[in-house]
Design an enzyme around this catalytic site. Structure first.
Site, short mmCIF file in Angstrom:
data_model
loop_
_atom_site.label_atom_id
_atom_site.label_comp_id
_atom_site.label_asym_id
_atom_site.label_seq_id
_atom_site.Cartn_x
_atom_site.Cartn_y
_atom_site.Cartn_z
N CYS A 75 30.33 -16.62 -32.46
CA CYS A 75 29.90 -17.82 -33.18
C CYS A 75 29.73 -18.94 -32.14
O CYS A 75 30.52 -19.06 -31.20
CB CYS A 75 30.98 -18.19 -34.19
SG CYS A 75 30.71 -19.80 -34.93
N GLU A 82 23.44 -14.69 -20.19
CA GLU A 82 22.27 -14.70 -21.08
C GLU A 82 22.59 -15.21 -22.48
O GLU A 82 22.50 -14.48 -23.47
CB GLU A 82 21.64 -13.31 -21.14
CG GLU A 82 21.07 -12.87 -19.81
CD GLU A 82 20.24 -11.59 -19.90
OE1 GLU A 82 20.44 -10.80 -20.83
OE2 GLU A 82 19.39 -11.39 -19.02
N CYS A 124 27.39 -18.56 -39.89
CA CYS A 124 28.66 -18.67 -40.61
C CYS A 124 28.78 -20.06 -41.25
O CYS A 124 27.99 -20.96 -40.95
CB CYS A 124 29.84 -18.42 -39.67
SG CYS A 124 30.15 -19.80 -38.56
N GLU A 154 19.04 -11.81 -11.70
CA GLU A 154 19.04 -10.36 -11.90
C GLU A 154 17.63 -9.83 -11.71
O GLU A 154 16.65 -10.50 -12.03
CB GLU A 154 19.48 -9.98 -13.32
CG GLU A 154 20.93 -10.25 -13.65
CD GLU A 154 21.28 -9.82 -15.08
OE1 GLU A 154 20.57 -8.96 -15.65
OE2 GLU A 154 22.24 -10.38 -15.63
N GLU A 179 25.02 1.47 -19.90
CA GLU A 179 24.09 1.20 -18.79
C GLU A 179 24.29 2.14 -17.60
O GLU A 179 23.90 1.82 -16.48
CB GLU A 179 24.21 -0.28 -18.38
CG GLU A 179 23.61 -1.17 -19.47
CD GLU A 179 23.71 -2.66 -19.21
OE1 GLU A 179 24.70 -3.08 -18.60
OE2 GLU A 179 22.81 -3.40 -19.64
N LYS A 180 24.86 3.32 -17.88
CA LYS A 180 25.16 4.20 -16.74
C LYS A 180 23.91 4.77 -16.08
O LYS A 180 23.97 5.21 -14.94
CB LYS A 180 26.11 5.32 -17.16
CG LYS A 180 25.60 6.27 -18.21
CD LYS A 180 26.66 7.32 -18.52
CE LYS A 180 26.25 8.23 -19.66
NZ LYS A 180 26.12 7.53 -20.95
N PHE A 181 22.77 4.76 -16.79
CA PHE A 181 21.54 5.24 -16.15
C PHE A 181 20.60 4.09 -15.77
O PHE A 181 19.43 4.29 -15.51
CB PHE A 181 20.83 6.25 -17.05
CG PHE A 181 21.64 7.50 -17.25
CD1 PHE A 181 22.08 8.24 -16.16
CD2 PHE A 181 21.98 7.94 -18.53
CE1 PHE A 181 22.85 9.39 -16.34
CE2 PHE A 181 22.73 9.07 -18.71
CZ PHE A 181 23.18 9.81 -17.62
C1 GAL Z 1 20.36 -8.17 -18.50
C2 GAL Z 1 21.85 -8.42 -18.67
C3 GAL Z 1 22.65 -7.48 -17.79
C4 GAL Z 1 22.18 -6.06 -17.95
C5 GAL Z 1 20.70 -6.01 -17.66
C6 GAL Z 1 20.11 -4.62 -17.77
O1 GAL Z 1 19.62 -8.74 -19.51
O2 GAL Z 1 22.17 -9.73 -18.32
O3 GAL Z 1 24.02 -7.60 -18.12
O4 GAL Z 1 22.43 -5.64 -19.24
O5 GAL Z 1 20.02 -6.83 -18.58
O6 GAL Z 1 18.75 -4.64 -17.43
#
Ligand code: GAL
Length: 667
Positions: free
Chosen positions: A117, A152, A159, A309, A357-359
Site C-alpha cells: 500500500c 521500480e 484500500c 539496469e 529469475e534463474k534463467f
Molecule cells: C527489472 C527489475 C529487476 C529484474 C529485472 C529483470 O525490471 O528491477 O529486479 O526483475 O527487471 O529483467
C-alpha cells in the site's frame, strides 16, 4: 556543462550476496570475477529485507558488513538499496494493511514484490525504520557511494486508506470546494453532481470510470503518492547521510508516475533499459531507446543519468528470449553513455539457482566461471568504459526539443472520441524525434512546462492538453523568435480535460498559429486521405483536423473527401517567430521530409560534420563523439576531420569502415 557523482563510468549492477549466504566461498569468487570483468560497483540489498530483519526488531547485518568490507577492499563501490520493494512475510502477516488492495477491492495476499500500500502508516513507518538503521550502520563506511531507493516504484492501491488519502488530495487540489470539483469534472453530465467528499472513490471498472477529469486526478494522486512514499523513505537518509546521493530506478516510459515531476526530487535520475535486440528491428529499437535516454537526460536539464539496469545477455520475461550478440550488448551500453549515462549496470551479476529469475541473463552464469561468451563481452566493455573518464559528468547541448509530457499522456489516453483505437502518443513523439537523431542532431525531450528558451525549434506532437500558462508560454516563445510545430488535436483541453471554448486551438493560439481547427475526422485503417505538400503526396493515417487558415500560409492541402482542398499544413509568422500546424497524421515519410526542410530553413547544425549511412548514429557528448552502427551490415563512415579513436589509441580520418554492431569513440 558538467555534474559528476563519480570520477569513472560506473560499471556494475544488481548483486545479491544474501542469496548465497550458505556458500560464502562464492563471495570471494565474486570479488575475483568482478575485478576480471572490470566491474567497479555493485548494487546491494535491493530485496534483502527478510535477511537483514528476519524477525520484527531482530537485525542481522553480519553478512552485509562482510560484503561491504570485501567490496571496499576490492575497489568496488557500493550502491546500497533500501529494501521496501519486497517485504518479509512476518511484516505482511502481522500488519495486513501493508498489502495492496486491487481495483476489485480485494486485498492481495503476501507474495511477489512491489505489493505494498502506498499510504499505510504502518508500512511507511517500517520502511523509515529499516532505512534509518541502514543509514546509521553504514554512514561512515567508505564503500557506500549512493542510495538506491526501493526498486521500480509502480502500481496503485485501492484500500480504504488510499481512498481517504485520495479524498484529502482532492480537497487540497480543489481548495475544499466540492462545487469546484463538480465544475471541473463536468458533473452535470449523467447527473454525477456530488455534495460530499465521502461520495468519491477511486476509478474502478465496476464504479466510476467515465469521468476523464477524475481519472486525471487519480493519475496525479497515485503519482504523488509514490513521490511522497519516496520522500518518507529518504527522510532518514538525508538526515544521517546528507552527502550521499540518492536515486531510484525508473522504468522506461512507465505511465503510472509522472517521472518529469519525480525527477526533481532525485539527485540523479536512473532507469532500467531492456530493449529487445537482435529480433530483426535493431534500427527501430535503437531510435526508441535513444528517445528514452534523451527523455531521462532532459529530466534534470541535461544532467547525466545512470542506466541502473540492463541485461548482460537475454531476459527471461519476453515470450521468446533471444540471445543478443555480445557486440550488440556492448553497442547498447555505449549508446547509453553516448546519450548521457554515467553508468552501465546490469541485472544481474550472478544467476541465482532458483526463483523466478534463474534463467535471466547475468554476467556470471550457473557454470560459475569466466570462460563464457557473455562474461568475456562484459569484461571487454568494462575495459572500454575505463577509458572514458573524460566523459563522466558531461552534458550535451540541444537546440531542438520534442515535448513529451506525462500528464498529456494520461489525458490522451483517457478521452473518448475521434480515433479510439490509435492514440500512440509516445510513438508519435518518437516519430518526430527520429529525423533529428538520424541526422546527428541532439534533441531534448521535455515536459510542456519546461524552460523553452535556448531552443531554436520545439515540436509538440499531439499536445492535446495544456496546463495552466502553457498557451502563454508557447505564444511568448514564438513571439520572441522561436519556431514551434504543433500537430493534430492540438490545445483542445485544459489541465482538467475541459474543452477550451471559442474554437481550437485554445484562445490566443488561434492567432499565433493563424488557424482555426473546426472539426477532426477519424479514419479507419483501410481508408486513407491524401495530403499534397512540397510537390509530393502523403497518406493520411487515422486522424485529420479540418483547419481553416485565418492568416497562416498554406503549405499542404487535403486531396480527398468533402474537405478536399482544405489546408492540412500551415505556417504562420508571429512576432519574430514561426508557428507550424500539421493537421494530419502520417505514418510514413512525412515527418522526415518536413524536418529536413525545417533543419535547412532554421539552419540547425548537426553536432558534428561526420557523414553516415542509414542506421548509423552520431552523438556528441562534451568533446567526445560516438558513432554507432545499428544497421545490419558493415558500413562506411566519412569523418570530417582527424580524430583520435580513444579506445584503440589510433588516429582516424576520411572514410572508415564500421563493422555491424560496432562503434567508434572519437576525440
Ligand atoms: C527489472 C527489475 C529487476 C529484474 C529485472 C529483470 O525490471 O528491477 O529486479 O526483475 O527487471 O529483467
Amino acid at each position: 556543462m558538467e555534474k559528476k557523482f563519480f570520477d569513472k563510468i560506473i560499471h556494475g549492477g544488481d548483486y545479491n550476496p544474501d542469496q548465497w549466504i550458505d556458500t560464502p566461498e562464492i563471495w570471494d569468487e565474486d570479488m575475483r570475477l568482478m575485478k576480471l570483468a572490470n566491474i567497479n560497483s555493485a548494487t546491494v540489498g535491493i530485496f534483502s529485507w527478510s535477511m537483514i530483519e528476519p524477525e520484527e526488531g531482530v537485525y542481522n547485518f553480519g553478512w552485509l558488513d562482510t560484503m561491504m568490507d570485501k567490496m571496499h577492499e576490492n575497489g568496488i563501490s557500493v550502491i546500497l538499496a533500501t529494501p521496501s520493494g519486497a517485504r518479509p512475510a512476518w511484516l505482511s502477516q502481522k500488519y495486513p494493511e501493508v498489502l495492496r488492495v486491487e481495483e476489485t477491492g480485494i486485498r492481495n495476499e503476501y507474495g511477489v514484490r512491489h505489493n505494498h500500500c502506498l499510504t499505510s502508516p504502518v508500512y511507511r513507518e517500517k520502511v523509515r525504520n529499516i532505512n534509518r538503521i541502514l543509514a546509521e550502520r553504514y554512514k561512515d563506511h567508505p564503500a557506500l557511494k549512493m542510495w538506491h531507493i526501493s526498486n521500480e516504484y509502480g502500481g496503485e492501491c485501492h484500500c480504504e486508506k488510499c481512498q481517504e488519502a485520495y479524498r484529502d488530495w482532492l480537497k487540497e487540489y480543489y481548495n475544499n470546494d466540492i462545487d469546484a470539483l463538480n465544475r471541473s469534472w463536468w458533473n452535470g453530465f449523467w447527473s454525477h453532481r456530488l455534495n460530499d467528499w465521502s461520495q468519491i472513490n477511486s476509478p474502478k471498472f465496476r464504479g466510476e470510470n467515465h469521468v476523464t477529469a477524475m481519472k486525471l486526478t487519480w493519475n496525479r494522486f497515485v503519482s504523488d503518492s509514490h513521490i511522497s512514499f519516496y520522500e518518507n523513505e529518504i527522510a532518514p537518509l538525508r538526515e544521517i547521510t546528507p552527502d550521499i546521493p540518492i536515486t531510484t530506478n525508473l522504468m522506461r516510459m512507465y505511465g503510472g508516475i509522472d517521472y518529469q515531476k519525480f525527477a526533481k526530487k532525485l539527485d540523479l535520475v536512473s532507469w532500467d533499459n531492456y530493449p529487445g535486440w537482435d529480433r530483426g528491428d535493431n534500427d527501430w529499437q535503437a531510435v526508441e531507446t535513444a528517445f528514452v535516454h534523451d527523455t531521462f537526460r532532459s529530466m534534470k536539464n541535461g544532467q547525466p543519468f545512470f542506466m541502473m539496469e540492463s541485461t548482460p545477455s537475454q531476459v527471461n520475461w519476453h515470450d521468446i528470449n533471444k540471445l543478443p550478440r555480445a557486440e550488440m550488448q556492448n553497442l547498447s551500453s555505449i549508446q547509453a553513455v553516448a546519450h548521457g549515462a554515467d553508468s552501465v549496470q546490469y541485472f544481474q551479476w550472478r544467476k541465482g539457482r532458483g526463483g523466478h529469475e534463474k534463467f535471466h541473463g547475468a554476467v556470471v552464469d550457473h557454470c560459475g566461471h569466466e570462460n563464457t561468451r557473455v562474461f568475456k563481452g562484459i569484461s571487454k566493455l568494462g575495459s572500454v568504459l575505463s577509458k572514458l573518464d573524460k566523459v563522466v559528468g558531461k552534458y550535451s547541448t540541444a537546440k531542438v526539443a520534442v515535448i513529451y509530457d506525462w500528464e498529456n499522456s494520461w489525458a490522451v489516453k483517457h478521452f473518448c472520441g475521434y480515433n479510439n483505437l490509435r492514440r500512440d502518443y509516445l510513438q508519435e513523439c518518437i516519430k518526430w524525434y527520429k529525423p533529428f537523431y538520424e541526422r546527428g542532431i541532439t534533441v531534448d525531450i521535455i515536459a510542456m512546462d519546461a524552460d523553452y528558451s535556448g531552443y531554436d525549434l520545439i515540436i509538440a506532437p499531439f499536445l492535446y492538453m495544456l496546463k495552466d500558462k502553457t498557451a502563454d508560454r508557447i505564444e511568448s516563445y514564438i513571439a520572441s523568435g522561436g519556431n514551434f510545430v504543433a500537430s493534430y488535436l492540438f490545445a483542445m483541453v485544459d489541465k482538467d480535460d475541459l474543452c477550451f471554448l471559442g474554437g481550437f486551438p485554445a484562445g490566443n493560439l488561434k492567432e499565433v498559429f493563424g488557424v482555426w481547427n473546426e472539426e477532426t475526422d477519424a479514419l479507419p485503417a483501410d481508408i486513407k486521405n491524401k495530403v499534397s505538400a512540397f510537390g509530393k503526396e502523403y497518406d493520411v493515417d487515422h486522424v485529420c483536423d479540418i483547419i481553416h487558415s485565418t492568416g497562416a500560409t498554406v503549405l499542404g492541402t487535403y486531396q480527398k473527401d468533402f474537405y478536399k482542398g482544405e489546408p492540412s499544413l500551415t505556417c504562420n509568422s508571429y512576432g519574430k517567430g514561426k508557428a507550424w500546424y500539421v493537421a494530419f497524421r502520417n505514418d510514413d515519410d512525412f515527418a522526415d521530409d518536413f524536418c529536413r526542410k525545417l533543419i535547412t530553413e532554421i539552419d540547425i547544425k548537426p553536432d558534428t560534420g561526420i557523414i553516415t549511412e542509414k542506421d548509423v548514429f552520431v552523438r556528441k557528448r562534451g568533446d567526445t563523439v560516438f558513432v554507432m552502427n545499428f544497421s545490419d551490415s558493415d558500413t562506411g563512415v566519412l569523418l570530417d576531420k582527424e580524430y583520435t579513436d580513444i579506445v584503440n589509441g589510433v588516429t582516424l580520418s576520411g572514410e572508415v569502415t564500421l563493422p555491424v554492431c560496432s562503434y567508434l569513440i572519437l576525440e
